[in-house]
Design a protein around this motif. Structure first.
Motif, PDB file in Angstrom:
ATOM      1  N   UNK A   1       0.830  -1.175   0.000  1.00  0.00           N
ATOM      2  CA  UNK A   1       0.000   0.000   0.000  1.00  0.00           C
ATOM      3  C   UNK A   1       0.882   1.250   0.000  1.00  0.00           C
ATOM      4  N   UNK A   2       0.463   2.266  -0.745  1.00  0.00           N
ATOM      5  CA  UNK A   2       1.212   3.517  -0.878  1.00  0.00           C
ATOM      6  C   UNK A   2       0.921   4.402   0.314  1.00  0.00           C
ATOM      7  N   UNK A   3       1.971   4.850   1.025  1.00  0.00           N
ATOM      8  CA  UNK A   3       1.786   5.699   2.193  1.00  0.00           C
ATOM      9  C   UNK A   3       1.739   7.176   1.841  1.00  0.00           C
ATOM     10  N   UNK A   4       2.753   7.661   1.138  1.00  0.00           N
ATOM     11  CA  UNK A   4       2.838   9.085   0.807  1.00  0.00           C
ATOM     12  C   UNK A   4       3.275   9.260  -0.629  1.00  0.00           C
ATOM     13  N   UNK A   5       2.879  10.336  -1.257  1.00  0.00           N
ATOM     14  CA  UNK A   5       3.304  10.678  -2.601  1.00  0.00           C
ATOM     15  C   UNK A   5       2.741   9.762  -3.649  1.00  0.00           C
ATOM     16  N   UNK A   6       3.323   9.899  -4.851  1.00  0.00           N
ATOM     17  CA  UNK A   6       2.861   9.089  -5.973  1.00  0.00           C
ATOM     18  C   UNK A   6       3.718   7.834  -6.082  1.00  0.00           C
ATOM     19  N   UNK A   7       3.156   6.762  -6.563  1.00  0.00           N
ATOM     20  CA  UNK A   7       3.956   5.541  -6.722  1.00  0.00           C
ATOM     21  C   UNK A   7       4.995   5.722  -7.819  1.00  0.00           C
ATOM     22  N   UNK A   8       6.141   5.029  -7.679  1.00  0.00           N
ATOM     23  CA  UNK A   8       7.211   5.082  -8.673  1.00  0.00           C
ATOM     24  C   UNK A   8       6.741   4.456  -9.968  1.00  0.00           C
ATOM     25  N   UNK A   9       7.193   5.033 -11.061  1.00  0.00           N
ATOM     26  CA  UNK A   9       6.860   4.473 -12.367  1.00  0.00           C
ATOM     27  C   UNK A   9       7.863   3.389 -12.693  1.00  0.00           C
ATOM     28  N   UNK A  10       7.434   2.385 -13.286  1.00  0.00           N
ATOM     29  CA  UNK A  10       8.292   1.281 -13.668  1.00  0.00           C
ATOM     30  C   UNK A  10       8.712   1.429 -15.125  1.00  0.00           C
ATOM     31  N   UNK A  11       9.790   0.745 -15.492  1.00  0.00           N
ATOM     32  CA  UNK A  11      10.292   0.782 -16.854  1.00  0.00           C
ATOM     33  C   UNK A  11       9.213   0.264 -17.800  1.00  0.00           C
ATOM     34  N   UNK A  12       9.080   0.938 -18.911  1.00  0.00           N
ATOM     35  CA  UNK A  12       8.083   0.546 -19.879  1.00  0.00           C
ATOM     36  C   UNK A  12       6.808   1.354 -19.767  1.00  0.00           C
ATOM     37  N   UNK A  13       6.772   2.303 -18.838  1.00  0.00           N
ATOM     38  CA  UNK A  13       5.579   3.128 -18.695  1.00  0.00           C
ATOM     39  C   UNK A  13       5.538   4.249 -19.724  1.00  0.00           C
ATOM     40  N   UNK A  14       6.629   4.462 -20.477  1.00  0.00           N
ATOM     41  CA  UNK A  14       6.661   5.521 -21.475  1.00  0.00           C
ATOM     42  C   UNK A  14       7.304   6.796 -20.965  1.00  0.00           C
ATOM     43  N   UNK A  15       7.473   6.961 -19.681  1.00  0.00           N
ATOM     44  CA  UNK A  15       8.120   8.151 -19.127  1.00  0.00           C
ATOM     45  C   UNK A  15       9.620   7.886 -18.966  1.00  0.00           C
ATOM     46  N   UNK A  16      10.400   8.937 -19.092  1.00  0.00           N
ATOM     47  CA  UNK A  16      11.849   8.808 -18.975  1.00  0.00           C
ATOM     48  C   UNK A  16      12.247   8.708 -17.515  1.00  0.00           C
ATOM     49  N   UNK A  17      13.286   7.940 -17.262  1.00  0.00           N
ATOM     50  CA  UNK A  17      13.857   7.898 -15.923  1.00  0.00           C
ATOM     51  C   UNK A  17      15.068   8.832 -15.881  1.00  0.00           C
ATOM     52  N   UNK A  18      15.768   8.880 -14.752  1.00  0.00           N
ATOM     53  CA  UNK A  18      16.897   9.799 -14.587  1.00  0.00           C
ATOM     54  C   UNK A  18      18.014   9.506 -15.579  1.00  0.00           C
ATOM     55  N   UNK A  19      18.300   8.234 -15.826  1.00  0.00           N
ATOM     56  CA  UNK A  19      19.363   7.867 -16.764  1.00  0.00           C
ATOM     57  C   UNK A  19      19.034   8.356 -18.171  1.00  0.00           C
ATOM     58  N   UNK A  20      17.805   8.178 -18.602  1.00  0.00           N
ATOM     59  CA  UNK A  20      17.425   8.616 -19.936  1.00  0.00           C
ATOM     60  C   UNK A  20      17.460  10.141 -20.049  1.00  0.00           C
ATOM     61  N   UNK A  21      17.153  10.838 -18.953  1.00  0.00           N
ATOM     62  CA  UNK A  21      17.234  12.306 -18.979  1.00  0.00           C
ATOM     63  C   UNK A  21      18.674  12.774 -19.159  1.00  0.00           C
ATOM     64  N   UNK A  22      19.630  12.076 -18.562  1.00  0.00           N
ATOM     65  CA  UNK A  22      21.032  12.468 -18.678  1.00  0.00           C
ATOM     66  C   UNK A  22      21.645  12.055 -20.014  1.00  0.00           C
ATOM     67  N   UNK A  23      21.333  10.844 -20.469  1.00  0.00           N
ATOM     68  CA  UNK A  23      21.941  10.337 -21.687  1.00  0.00           C
ATOM     69  C   UNK A  23      21.162  10.716 -22.937  1.00  0.00           C
ATOM     70  N   UNK A  24      19.869  10.773 -22.848  1.00  0.00           N
ATOM     71  CA  UNK A  24      19.041  11.086 -23.999  1.00  0.00           C
ATOM     72  C   UNK A  24      18.881   9.883 -24.912  1.00  0.00           C
ATOM     73  N   UNK A  25      18.020  10.018 -25.864  1.00  0.00           N
ATOM     74  CA  UNK A  25      17.800   8.955 -26.842  1.00  0.00           C
ATOM     75  C   UNK A  25      17.972   9.526 -28.239  1.00  0.00           C
ATOM     76  N   UNK A  26      19.216   9.937 -28.543  1.00  0.00           N
ATOM     77  CA  UNK A  26      19.489  10.557 -29.824  1.00  0.00           C
ATOM     78  C   UNK A  26      19.998   9.515 -30.798  1.00  0.00           C
ATOM     79  N   UNK A  27      19.601   9.644 -32.037  1.00  0.00           N
ATOM     80  CA  UNK A  27      20.117   8.760 -33.070  1.00  0.00           C
ATOM     81  C   UNK A  27      21.516   9.222 -33.453  1.00  0.00           C
ATOM     82  N   UNK A  28      22.238   8.349 -34.130  1.00  0.00           N
ATOM     83  CA  UNK A  28      23.593   8.682 -34.580  1.00  0.00           C
ATOM     84  C   UNK A  28      23.566   9.885 -35.532  1.00  0.00           C
ATOM     85  N   UNK A  29      22.557   9.940 -36.378  1.00  0.00           N
ATOM     86  CA  UNK A  29      22.423  11.032 -37.339  1.00  0.00           C
ATOM     87  C   UNK A  29      22.156  12.364 -36.644  1.00  0.00           C
ATOM     88  N   UNK A  30      21.339  12.372 -35.602  1.00  0.00           N
ATOM     89  CA  UNK A  30      21.018  13.630 -34.923  1.00  0.00           C
ATOM     90  C   UNK A  30      22.173  14.131 -34.069  1.00  0.00           C
TER      91      UNK A  30
END
Length: 157
Positions: free
Chosen positions: A1-30
């Motif tokens: 049961x969730x006590x405080x705040x919002x529950x953590x999002x799991x991988x595959x939810x479509x939202x970026x996590x901290x690692x993806x925010x730092x590294x980004x998802x850029x293609x080689x061309x971009x």
């Protein structure tokens, strides 16, 4: 049961996590630099020199204008006569007399050399000073400085 705040999002939810925010998802061309990077493409701003090979801007060391006789704190230009770091940390004992190292390398006449070495009470007569002056002048294409004269004089000792 969730006590405080919002529950953590799991991988595959479509939202970026901290690692993806730092590294980004850029293609080689971009990630490649733009083709016009470092090239001015705006007309009139291209810095294309005319036929006379004119340089743009001003140099870091201003040799195009003579230095003022009295340096002002408001004058931020470097005229090539400023001390380097070593001279600031360990200044020459001549700096207290407002004599810099370049003064010892300026060409001097025989009379100036003789009067200087007589003023500091060297034990050499005029004949020795004239011989050394002539040796240095012959070796250095007629240019005799205090430093070259002093070095040749002390080689004789």
């Amino acid at each position: 049961e969730q006590g405080f705040g919002m529950p953590s999002k799991r991988k595959g939810d479509g939202d970026w996590n901290a690692r993806q925010c730092l590294e980004g998802e850029y293609t080689e061309e971009s990630q490649r630099p733009d083709l016009d990077l470092g090239c001015a493409i705006r007309p009139g701003w291209r810095n294309i020199p005319p036929e006379d090979d004119r340089a743009f801007g001003i140099p870091n060391i201003r040799t195009d204008v003579p230095p003022p006789l009295v340096k002002s704190v408001a004058d931020y230009h470097n005229y090539g006569n400023e001390p380097v770091g070593g001279e600031l940390i360990a200044p020459s004992h001549f700096s207290q007399l407002d004599i810099n190292e370049g003064d010892f390398l300026k060409p001097q006449s025989m009379e100036q050399i003789k009067s200087l070495f007589h003023a500091i009470n060297t034990p050499f007569g005029d004949d020795v000073l004239e011989q050394v002056y002539q040796e240095v002048a012959d070796r250095d294409e007629g240019i005799v400085s205090i430093a070259s004269f002093r070095a040749s004089l002390f080689e004789r000792l």
